[in-house]
Design a protein around this motif. Structure first.
Motif: not given
Length: 179
Positions: A60-71, A128-144
């Motif tokens: 499973i791609p890392a981005g998808e795992l980040h989303e699942k974990f975020g949820e 609404l529009l969310i601007d996520y700003v983080s050097a961590r680059r975990m936008g997938g987690l935010a989406v989840g």
């Protein structure tokens, strides 16, 4: 990365798979220990390594795992920070107030912790529009997490979540709309 997040990742892996999968994941990630204290802050690289190895193990791609974990995180986060939540809020309200009500509190309570900065613009009553700003680059987690918030408020079938930029960038835009 706050230890609570890593502790919840451990529980997520054990729930979705089993304990031996967690042990193998920790080993493959090159970590000495798979138990994390909720009172400590760990290098972000721990989470990157664990998710990266999980992606290799599952396909499973890392981005998808980040989303699942975020949820998955949302019910626990809502419980931990319930005293900062307005009981009348719904999904869009919660997202609109996350930065001021939750993230600022996390920064005050845990000086070493650095949750992402969320700049939320309410476009209208249903959008609404969310601007996520983080050097961590975990936008997938935010989406989840956004999807998890909609599920938490029992609005998942009425909330559209659309990242409008790459989810692995330092700045990610997430468009959220109630349909």
């Amino acid at each position: 990365m706050h230890g609570t997040i890593l502790t919840l990742l451990k529980r997520y892996v054990q729930t979705q798979y089993d304990h031996s999968t967690w042990v193998k994941l920790v080993e493959l990630a090159g970590l000495e220990e798979g138990n994390f204290s909720h009172k400590e802050v760990y290098p972000d690289e721990h989470l990157y390594a664990l998710i990266g190895r999980a992606a290799e193990m599952t396909g499973i791609p890392a981005g998808e795992l980040h989303e699942k974990f975020g949820e998955y995180l949302v019910p626990d986060l809502m419980y931990m920070y319930q005293k900062y939540l307005n009981p009348d809020w719904r999904t869009l309200d919660m997202l609109e107030h996350t930065e001021n009500s939750l993230h600022n509190q996390v920064r005050r309570e845990h000086i070493d912790n650095a949750p992402p900065v969320l700049q939320v613009t309410r476009l209208n009553a249903n959008e609404l529009l969310i601007d996520y700003v983080s050097a961590r680059r975990m936008g997938g987690l935010a989406v989840g997490i956004v999807r998890g918030v909609a599920t938490y408020y029992d609005e998942a079938d009425r909330i559209d979540v659309l990242p409008t930029t790459s989810e692995d960038g330092e700045r990610v835009q997430i468009h959220v709309r109630r349909n």
